[in-house]
Design an enzyme around this catalytic site. Sequence first.
Site, mmCIF file in Angstrom:
data_model
loop_
_atom_site.group_PDB
_atom_site.id
_atom_site.type_symbol
_atom_site.label_atom_id
_atom_site.label_comp_id
_atom_site.label_asym_id
_atom_site.label_seq_id
_atom_site.Cartn_x
_atom_site.Cartn_y
_atom_site.Cartn_z
ATOM 1 N N GLU A 39 0.462 -1.386 0.004
ATOM 2 C CA GLU A 39 -0.157 0.769 -0.238
ATOM 3 C C GLU A 39 0.933 1.205 -0.614
ATOM 4 O OE1 GLU A 39 -2.313 1.417 3.346
ATOM 5 O OE2 GLU A 39 -0.760 1.152 4.388
ATOM 6 N N ASN A 40 2.031 1.217 0.910
ATOM 7 C CA ASN A 40 3.194 2.681 0.500
ATOM 8 C C ASN A 40 4.134 2.421 -1.021
ATOM 9 O OD1 ASN A 40 2.516 2.063 4.056
ATOM 10 N ND2 ASN A 40 1.854 3.883 3.093
ATOM 11 N N HIS A 68 -4.352 2.854 1.617
ATOM 12 C CA HIS A 68 -3.935 3.598 0.996
ATOM 13 C C HIS A 68 -3.480 2.710 -0.061
ATOM 14 C CE1 HIS A 68 -2.127 7.079 3.775
ATOM 15 N NE2 HIS A 68 -1.742 5.538 4.003
ATOM 16 N N HIS A 151 -5.079 -5.456 7.693
ATOM 17 C CA HIS A 151 -4.016 -4.408 8.412
ATOM 18 C C HIS A 151 -5.117 -3.432 9.361
ATOM 19 C CE1 HIS A 151 -1.454 -1.207 6.041
ATOM 20 N NE2 HIS A 151 -2.181 -0.519 5.809
ATOM 21 N N HIS A 176 0.130 -1.827 8.729
ATOM 22 C CA HIS A 176 -0.438 -0.712 8.543
ATOM 23 C C HIS A 176 0.103 0.458 9.710
ATOM 24 C CE1 HIS A 176 -2.472 2.661 8.381
ATOM 25 N NE2 HIS A 176 -3.360 3.246 10.555
ATOM 26 N N HIS A 178 3.424 0.246 10.572
ATOM 27 C CA HIS A 178 4.672 0.490 9.801
ATOM 28 C C HIS A 178 5.845 -0.056 11.325
ATOM 29 C CE1 HIS A 178 3.915 3.175 6.669
ATOM 30 N NE2 HIS A 178 2.482 2.235 6.367
#
Length: 256
Positions: A39-40, A68, A151, A176, A178
């Site tokens: 997602e990132n 994201h 997530h 999610h 991180h």
Amino acid sequence: MRFLCIGDVIGRTGRNALKEFLPTVVKEEKVDFVIANGENAAGGFGLTKKVFNELVELGIDVITSGNHIFDKKEIVQFIDEEEKLLRPANYPPQALGRGYGIYTKNGKKIAVINLMGRAFMGIPLDCPFRKFDEIYEKIHEAVDYIIVDFHGEATSEKTAFGFYVDGRADIVFGTHSHVATADEIILPKGTAYITDVGLTGPKYSVIGMKIEEPIKKFLTGMPVKYEVAKGELLFQAFFVEKEGNETKIKRIKLSQ
Ligand SMILES: [Fe+2]
Ligand SMILES: [Fe+2]
């Protein structure tokens, strides 16, 4: 089967960390199947076709995502076509993309389900617990393994989910935040669980971003522009080996 679950891959730095560490880990641990949260992966926010292809070429079997996933506009042009790309299954049914898939590797059928928590996430989603039940009922007789990327922000929601699906899912790995958690565990009924795998990307960062801007935000309360941090690389993953009722787990953290 030997599985490697990678959390949020942060921008180019994250892709460089995959290039640097993934081949050795796959070789040393004899990994059969790799999942990573993308997602990132494109500029820190969302996913482009080019970056998706790059992740597949790096040997990622399934790319999961989260809040994201729709950040880059071009995602709507390819999310429906790519079977290896998942978005949370508990998005409203009208959302583009798919929330789970069944993949064949080494003659085994592996279901990967992507779900997103509802605590502190700000997106109106269906219940991830009941969504799991629904998917599980549909697929569990047809597959050998079930893996969930959950997530979410709240550690309690992820932990509760782990116990809720214990014995039904083979692996639940959280993404999610991180930030990696040190709570990897085999739950009583056999599910391999970790609350958050943590990011793969820059070693020195605030959840993957350049340090100065988030500090400025905390000091001033004013909006800032986030950019992916560069520099030394960090690779984090959750390794699970599962043969019948035998399960082995290991948290992997490699950096420059
Ligand atoms: Fe993320
Ligand atoms: Fe996220």
